[in-house]
Write a protein that holds these residues in place. Sequence first.
Motif, PDB file in Angstrom:
ATOM      1  N   ASP A 129       0.837  -1.205   0.000  1.00  0.00           N
ATOM      2  CA  ASP A 129       0.000   0.000   0.000  1.00  0.00           C
ATOM      3  C   ASP A 129       0.865   1.246   0.000  1.00  0.00           C
ATOM      4  O   ASP A 129       2.049   1.217   0.364  1.00  0.00           O
ATOM      5  CB  ASP A 129      -0.923   0.007   1.217  1.00  0.00           C
ATOM      6  N   VAL A 130       0.257   2.365  -0.425  1.00  0.00           N
ATOM      7  CA  VAL A 130       0.906   3.680  -0.437  1.00  0.00           C
ATOM      8  C   VAL A 130      -0.051   4.699   0.167  1.00  0.00           C
ATOM      9  O   VAL A 130      -1.266   4.606   0.000  1.00  0.00           O
ATOM     10  CB  VAL A 130       1.302   4.114  -1.871  1.00  0.00           C
ATOM     11  N   GLN A 131       0.522   5.688   0.860  1.00  0.00           N
ATOM     12  CA  GLN A 131      -0.274   6.729   1.509  1.00  0.00           C
ATOM     13  C   GLN A 131       0.537   8.014   1.558  1.00  0.00           C
ATOM     14  O   GLN A 131       1.645   8.049   2.083  1.00  0.00           O
ATOM     15  CB  GLN A 131      -0.643   6.292   2.934  1.00  0.00           C
ATOM     16  N   PHE A 132      -0.023   9.085   1.005  1.00  0.00           N
ATOM     17  CA  PHE A 132       0.644  10.381   1.039  1.00  0.00           C
ATOM     18  C   PHE A 132       0.301  11.155   2.314  1.00  0.00           C
ATOM     19  O   PHE A 132      -0.839  11.149   2.773  1.00  0.00           O
ATOM     20  CB  PHE A 132       0.233  11.243  -0.157  1.00  0.00           C
ATOM     21  N   HIS A 133       1.306  11.852   2.849  1.00  0.00           N
ATOM     22  CA  HIS A 133       1.140  12.866   3.882  1.00  0.00           C
ATOM     23  C   HIS A 133       1.090  14.211   3.171  1.00  0.00           C
ATOM     24  O   HIS A 133       1.648  14.379   2.086  1.00  0.00           O
ATOM     25  CB  HIS A 133       2.332  12.790   4.843  1.00  0.00           C
ATOM     26  N   SER A 134       0.449  15.211   3.765  1.00  0.00           N
ATOM     27  CA  SER A 134       0.346  16.509   3.104  1.00  0.00           C
ATOM     28  C   SER A 134       1.698  17.212   2.961  1.00  0.00           C
ATOM     29  O   SER A 134       1.827  18.148   2.176  1.00  0.00           O
ATOM     30  CB  SER A 134      -0.635  17.422   3.853  1.00  0.00           C
ATOM     31  N   ASN A 135       2.719  16.772   3.708  1.00  0.00           N
ATOM     32  CA  ASN A 135       4.045  17.364   3.554  1.00  0.00           C
ATOM     33  C   ASN A 135       4.822  16.770   2.385  1.00  0.00           C
ATOM     34  O   ASN A 135       5.977  17.133   2.151  1.00  0.00           O
ATOM     35  CB  ASN A 135       4.852  17.249   4.855  1.00  0.00           C
ATOM     36  N   GLY A 136       4.193  15.845   1.663  1.00  0.00           N
ATOM     37  CA  GLY A 136       4.820  15.249   0.496  1.00  0.00           C
ATOM     38  C   GLY A 136       5.454  13.903   0.737  1.00  0.00           C
ATOM     39  O   GLY A 136       5.880  13.232  -0.207  1.00  0.00           O
TER      40      GLY A 136
END
Length: 309
Positions: A129-136
């Motif tokens: 799985d992959v998940q982005f944080h708002s800081n990139g």
Amino acid sequence: MFAPPPQEQARLFAKLPEEFCLKGRSSAWLFGKRNKDIGSFLEGPVLEADGSLLVADIPFGRIFRLTMDRKFHCIAEYEGEPNGLALDRNGRLWIADHRKGLLSFNRDTGKIRTELGRLRRQGFMGLNDVQFHSNGTLFFTDQGQTGMHDASGKLYARRPDGRVELLVDTIPSPNGMALSPDERTLYVAVTRANQVWRVPLHEDGSTTKVNIFLQLSGGYTGPDGLATDEAGNVYVCHCGMGCVWVFDEMGWPKRRIDVPDGLDVTAACFGGPDMKTLFILESSRGAVYTVDCPAAGNPTFAQGALEGS
């Protein structure tokens, strides 16, 4: 420990049409599966800006776009095993591929690009799985065939400058992820332990004091995909149980959402015009179900990549 939560049933939204069902075709990814002739195995739903959903078909290397008129469109097909999906702010699709590592897909060119096929000359066990944080930062899990017999599953963080850091390397089957509303906690489904872990995210990018947020039971697999809403509720897709459990941020059970047909409930995400509809995948049957979540609010933080990657 807790009283059973209120129980309800999801409704069928769409099902992969027969023209896309590849029954009779073999795939090495289906090793160990009870049914090796399922024709597809849908995973990794992610919401597009226009409200459509992108979903992956792991064993046959396909990515579908499901529009809100309930039609599937195959937008990519390649020699790989795509699992988790995430969109960055430029509309590029990032793929956790079980076979090939971390990939990206450019919708304009139709090209699949390898972003990270191996790390320091060593291949991955099998990304999930992959998940982005708002800081990139892009978090990704390396699950492979790990489990209670081999607690070597890993959680990585790919920073905006391309650096890759290993955060945790003792996870018995790391799977889906979701961020808390303040993005200070990353929830990780630990499938073979039937658990959901809480991973604190510190300002310096490190993590300490990782703990068990939920201990589930039953089913033949365990928790798979996760989602969260702006109230902090955690939605746990329990593969092998055919349901989604909803817990508040303290871990109190609030709802149980059953899928009427099939047990392979693997992933879910929010969508709809007000972001209060939960879209749920039953993977083996190629089906997408929905349920209303009127108190969910608008989980824009879950699309962190769209804002700040």
